[in-house]
Structures are given as structure tokens and as C-alpha cells.
Design a protein around this motif. Structure first.
Motif, short mmCIF file in Angstrom:
data_model
loop_
_atom_site.label_atom_id
_atom_site.label_comp_id
_atom_site.label_asym_id
_atom_site.label_seq_id
_atom_site.Cartn_x
_atom_site.Cartn_y
_atom_site.Cartn_z
N SER A 152 -9.66 -32.09 -6.38
CA SER A 152 -10.66 -32.76 -6.14
C SER A 152 -11.65 -32.89 -7.46
O SER A 152 -11.45 -31.89 -8.28
CB SER A 152 -11.65 -32.37 -5.11
N ILE A 153 -12.56 -33.85 -7.71
CA ILE A 153 -13.27 -33.85 -8.51
C ILE A 153 -14.65 -34.32 -8.14
O ILE A 153 -14.88 -35.14 -7.36
CB ILE A 153 -12.95 -34.93 -9.80
N ARG A 154 -15.74 -33.68 -8.81
CA ARG A 154 -17.17 -34.01 -8.43
C ARG A 154 -17.92 -33.77 -9.64
O ARG A 154 -17.68 -33.46 -10.52
CB ARG A 154 -17.54 -33.03 -7.44
N GLN A 155 -19.05 -34.83 -9.51
CA GLN A 155 -20.14 -34.61 -10.41
C GLN A 155 -21.45 -33.70 -9.91
O GLN A 155 -22.29 -33.44 -10.59
CB GLN A 155 -20.89 -35.96 -10.89
N GLN A 156 -21.26 -33.54 -8.57
CA GLN A 156 -22.55 -32.74 -7.90
C GLN A 156 -22.50 -31.10 -8.19
O GLN A 156 -22.12 -30.43 -7.64
CB GLN A 156 -22.25 -32.92 -6.41
N TYR A 157 -23.03 -31.02 -9.33
CA TYR A 157 -22.97 -29.50 -9.78
C TYR A 157 -24.87 -29.48 -10.04
O TYR A 157 -25.34 -30.42 -10.34
CB TYR A 157 -22.35 -29.25 -11.08
N SER A 158 -25.25 -28.19 -10.22
CA SER A 158 -26.63 -27.89 -10.53
C SER A 158 -27.00 -27.46 -11.99
O SER A 158 -27.97 -27.37 -12.41
CB SER A 158 -26.98 -26.76 -9.69
N GLY B 121 -30.68 -30.38 -7.96
CA GLY B 121 -29.32 -30.68 -8.52
C GLY B 121 -29.32 -32.31 -8.70
O GLY B 121 -28.71 -32.68 -9.70
N HIS B 122 -29.62 -32.94 -7.67
CA HIS B 122 -29.78 -34.21 -7.75
C HIS B 122 -30.31 -34.82 -8.78
O HIS B 122 -30.00 -35.73 -9.49
CB HIS B 122 -30.07 -34.90 -6.11
N ALA B 123 -31.43 -34.30 -9.27
CA ALA B 123 -32.51 -34.82 -10.32
C ALA B 123 -31.40 -34.53 -11.61
O ALA B 123 -31.61 -35.74 -12.50
CB ALA B 123 -33.88 -34.00 -10.45
N ILE B 124 -30.82 -33.46 -11.82
CA ILE B 124 -30.19 -33.22 -12.85
C ILE B 124 -28.91 -34.38 -12.91
O ILE B 124 -28.68 -35.04 -13.82
CB ILE B 124 -29.51 -31.68 -13.11
N GLN B 125 -28.05 -34.56 -11.79
CA GLN B 125 -27.09 -35.54 -11.95
C GLN B 125 -27.50 -36.82 -12.20
O GLN B 125 -27.15 -37.69 -12.92
CB GLN B 125 -26.46 -35.23 -10.64
N GLU B 126 -28.62 -37.13 -11.59
CA GLU B 126 -29.13 -38.54 -11.93
C GLU B 126 -29.58 -38.83 -13.35
O GLU B 126 -29.24 -39.88 -13.65
CB GLU B 126 -30.32 -38.81 -10.85
N LEU C 140 -28.04 -37.50 -15.77
CA LEU C 140 -27.09 -37.64 -16.85
C LEU C 140 -26.24 -38.77 -16.35
O LEU C 140 -25.18 -38.86 -17.03
CB LEU C 140 -26.32 -36.35 -16.49
N GLY C 141 -26.51 -39.63 -15.43
CA GLY C 141 -25.91 -40.82 -15.18
C GLY C 141 -24.76 -40.94 -14.01
O GLY C 141 -24.16 -41.72 -13.82
N ALA C 142 -24.89 -39.65 -13.16
CA ALA C 142 -23.97 -39.78 -12.25
C ALA C 142 -24.30 -40.61 -11.08
O ALA C 142 -25.76 -40.61 -10.74
CB ALA C 142 -23.74 -38.28 -11.64
N ASP C 143 -23.44 -41.04 -10.22
CA ASP C 143 -23.96 -42.12 -9.20
C ASP C 143 -23.92 -41.48 -8.02
O ASP C 143 -22.95 -41.35 -7.03
CB ASP C 143 -22.67 -43.47 -9.15
N ILE C 144 -25.00 -40.59 -7.63
CA ILE C 144 -25.21 -39.89 -6.54
C ILE C 144 -26.31 -40.34 -5.74
O ILE C 144 -27.49 -40.27 -6.27
CB ILE C 144 -25.32 -38.25 -7.00
N ALA C 145 -26.30 -40.41 -4.33
CA ALA C 145 -27.43 -40.99 -3.46
C ALA C 145 -27.72 -39.85 -2.72
O ALA C 145 -27.18 -38.82 -2.17
CB ALA C 145 -26.82 -41.95 -2.62
N LEU C 146 -29.14 -39.48 -2.68
CA LEU C 146 -29.82 -38.36 -2.05
C LEU C 146 -30.34 -39.18 -0.67
O LEU C 146 -31.01 -40.05 -0.72
CB LEU C 146 -31.17 -38.00 -2.62
N LEU C 147 -29.73 -38.78 0.63
CA LEU C 147 -29.96 -39.39 1.82
C LEU C 147 -30.78 -38.66 2.77
O LEU C 147 -30.69 -37.20 2.79
CB LEU C 147 -28.60 -39.75 2.45
N TYR D 290 -24.59 -37.75 -1.66
CA TYR D 290 -23.27 -38.47 -1.34
C TYR D 290 -22.86 -39.22 -2.90
O TYR D 290 -23.66 -39.94 -3.30
CB TYR D 290 -23.33 -39.40 -0.36
N GLY D 291 -21.73 -38.99 -3.23
CA GLY D 291 -21.18 -39.42 -4.54
C GLY D 291 -20.62 -40.97 -4.37
O GLY D 291 -19.77 -41.09 -3.57
#
Length: 393
Positions: free
Chosen positions: A54-60, A113-118, A120-127, A149-150
Motif C-alpha cells: 500500500s501507499i499513503r501520504q498520511q504521515y506526521s 498530521g493533516h495540517a502537514i499533509q495539506e 505539502l499538497g496531499a489530497d486528504i480530507a479531515l472528516l 481520508y485520502g
């Protein structure tokens, strides 16, 4: 009789080692010879073949997000990178997304973590819990405070296929692969001069890359260097569900249990507690671990999972970096031409495109050119500068 000579010897021909080989052979700045030593050319027990792929952008941490952003771009254009004679590899990339769930206690870390991802341009939604219930009505949300959610850029693929694609492309560019085990390292001062293989013969070289996975610590020790990398067994279980669970991403429960679709069913796993996680080189599966630790969590989080039929299961290994659970990348200060690509702690397959490129740049250019991987430098251990990644699955 003079020893055989290669400019670069890469020990370990799975995803990371073969990525280094491909990127180095493809770099116009490098014109030398490359040998890849792989002791198990069947690759049946390598981490690349046995992982959840698997691959993810959801890192801290920013560096891990950046590595994965490069990784997903590489996988999306796999044909442009790794086609051989017009034949593009098929790795079955499915951007089904990751879904990290948090209780009130974990909400703050999820938001940070979401703030860092956002950024850097990752397409992650905080729900919110209400949004989670709306998006995934099969999910039990009563104890949750948030989820991430990615929407794109995260998912799963054929890890064995990616490894073989790197290998095939590297061979087409002139890289030599050999079924041999490296057992010794010869050095003069601060440089490696040769690799000894199991039959006692020597291969003189200009540089060595340690991408040996579970064998990485022994190879480092042969060079006189200790690394805090330990082999940890991880089991993956599969099951089928009688009821539909539509649009299921790869879900990480607050307990650490994870699951994702696989074929007509699902696969799942859980890292054991540290006290129950000894170093291991065996591949036995403990089915009671699924029955007692995983299934109760699955059934509580997804009521449809109360009615499942367990399927096959297997075990593989993480090369776990005990210092900070992140990879060691590049040379040690005492051996300028001995490069480490070890301790990926379960992230090696998804990080192989960026790490392979980075190691190749160090060898060909003497520096990182495309992405600064220096946060993962070997010397951070002596400097007590860990990469504090909170999202270790």
C-alpha cells in the motif's frame, strides 16, 4: 587471479535494491558497472512480496509525506518509467484511499498530521463523525472524534509486480543480477574496497549499497558498523464478508487494526504490542491472533464483519529501525562509499521509488538532487535527531 570488479555492488535485489539499480543505470551522470547480489532469486520470502503493498501520504513528518508524493506520481506513470521495449508493467494501482480513525484522545495528533499533509499538497480530507457516517455508512462512529481520508494519491498495488518491474528495467539498462549471498566486506581506512560472497570469492568495487532487508544488520556488521535494525514478524489475514461493504478504503482503527479490500474479500493485520514482538526470522502464522486480537475489533467497527469467512494467511517481516522507526539512508560517517538503505519499518515498498532515486543521486552526483532525504541520514542517530513519525502502521 585478480578479483572481479564492479563500480557499484548492491546487496539485495528486491524493491529498494532494484530501484537503486534502475535509477543509477538510468542517470546520465553515471556510466559505470552495477552488480546486484540477491541470495533468494525466487523472492518468495522477501518483504516486497509479502507486504500489504500500500501507499499513503498520511504521515506526521514532512519527509515521509514528500517521499510518498513522489512515490504515487511514479506509480501513476509506471509505464513512462519502467517500460521495456514498449511493454509497460501492470501493477494494478488502485487509489482507494487510506482512512485513519481517531477517538477524542487521538484527534489532536490526527489534525496536526493533516495540517502537514495539506501544506505539502496531499489530497486528504479531515472528516467529522457525521461526515464519516455519511461517507461510510457501514462504519460504527459512536466513539470517534474525527477521521482523515485520502481522496486520491493513496491506495494499494501489486508489490511483487513493482519489484519485478524495477528488476526488469534495470537489467535492460545493463545491470547485472547474480544469485549470490554477500557475507563479508573488505575496507581500507574509510572506504570499502571489496565484497566477499558465500563461495569465498571477492568482488572489488567502488561503492556498496546495503539494501539487504533482513540481512542488512549482518552486512553492516561485516563492515564493522552496528545498526539498530531488528527483524519483526508481521502476519496478514484474509477474509470474506457475507454483506456488502461499499467503497471501503484501507482503514486504520484507533486500536491499530487495519483492513482493506483484496480481490473479492479483505486483508487485515495488526502490529503486536512491543512486549510481544521479539526479533523473528520464522514465518509461522498464529491464527489465534486473528481470532482474539483482530476479529473483535473488526466486528465492533464494521457490524457487517460479524459474519465473515476467514481465508488464507501469511507472515512476512519488517526490518524495524529501533531508533525512530524510519529508514537509514546514505553513508555512515566512517565509510564514505558504503550506503545504507535499511530499517524501513514497513514502508520500504511504497518508499522504494524515492529512496532508490536518492541513493542513486548520492552515488552519481555526490548529493541529493531531486528530493532532500537528509532527514533520514545515518548520522542522525549519533546526533540524537530522530524523525518522530507518529503514524506507524
Amino acid at each position: 587471479m585478480a578479483a572481479e570488479h564492479f563500480d557499484v555492488v548492491i546487496v539485495g535485489g528486491a524493491a529498494v535494491g532494484s530501484s537503486v539499480a534502475y535509477h543509477l543505470a538510468a542517470d546520465p551522470a553515471f556510466s559505470g558497472s552495477i552488480l546486484v547480489l540477491e541470495k533468494d532469486p525466487s523472492y518468495q520470502r522477501c518483504a516486497s512480496a509479502l507486504s500489504a503493498a500500500s501507499i499513503r501520504q498520511q504521515y506526521s513528518t514532512a519527509i515521509n509525506v514528500q517521499i510518498s508524493l513522489y512515490g504515487i506520481a511514479f506509480l501513476r506513470d509506471i509505464g513512462g518509467h519502467l517500460s521495456v521495449d514498449g511493454d509497460a508493467p501492470a501493477i494494478g494501482l488502485h487509489e482507494g484511499g487510506y482512512l485513519f480513525l481517531a477517538t477524542p484522545e487521538g484527534k489532536g495528533a490526527l489534525e496536526a498530521g493533516h495540517a502537514i499533509q495539506e501544506r505539502l499538497g496531499a489530497d486528504i480530507a479531515l472528516l467529522s463523525p457525521a461526515q464519516l457516517h455519511s461517507e461510510f455508512p457501514w462504519l460504527e462512529t459512536s466513539d470517534l472524534a474525527a477521521g482523515c481520508y485520502g481522496r486520491s494519491g493513496e491506495g494499494w498495488f501489486d508489490g511483487y509486480g513493482l519489484m519485478q518491474a524495477f528488476r526488469r528495467k534495470a537489467r535492460s539498462l545493463g545491470v547485472t543480477y547474480r544469485a549470490d549471498e554477500a557475507v563479508g566486506i573488505e575496507r581500507q581506512g574509510d572506504r570499502v574496497t571489496a565484497v566477499t560472497i558465500a563461495d569465498g570469492s571477492r568482488i572489488a568495487c567502488g561503492a556498496v549499497v546495503n539494501a539487504a532487508g533482513a540481512g542488512g544488520p549482518a552486512l553492516a556488521r561485516a563492515a564493522g558498523i552496528e545498526i539498530p535494525v531488528h527483524n519483526k514478524k508481521r502476519m496478514i489475514f484474509t477474509f470474506r464478508c457475507a454483506d456488502p461493504v461499499a467503497r471501503c478504503p484501507l482503514v486504520i482503527d484507533p486500536t491499530g487494526v487495519y483492513w482493506r479490500p483484496e480481490g473479492e474479500g479483505f486483508l487485515c493485520g495488526l502490529a503486536p504490542p512491543e512486549a510481544e514482538d521479539p526479533d523473528s526470522f520464522e514465518f509461522e502464522v498464529d491464527h489465534t491472533f486473528f481470532d482474539e486480537r483482530i476479529w473483535p475489533v473488526l466486528a465492533a467497527r464494521v457490524p457487517a464483519f460479524e459474519r465473515i469467512r476467514p481465508g488464507r494467511a501469511w507472515a512476512g517481516h519488517y526490518d524495524m529501525n529501533a531508533f525512530d522507526h524510519n529508514a537509514l539512508v546514505g553513508p555512515s560517517p566512517e565509510l564514505a562509499n558504503f550506503h545504507f538503505a535499511n530499517g524501513f519499518s514497513g514502508h520500504g515498498l511504497q518508499q522504494s521509488p524515492a529512496i532508490g532515486r536518492g541513493i542513486a543521486e548520492l552515488i552519481a552526483h555526490g548529493r541529493f538532487v531531486s528530493l532532500d532525504l537528509s532527514p533520514l541520514r545515518f548520522s542522525r542517530m549519533a546526533e540524537n535527531d530522530p524523525v518522530r513519525e507518529l503514524k506507524v502502521v
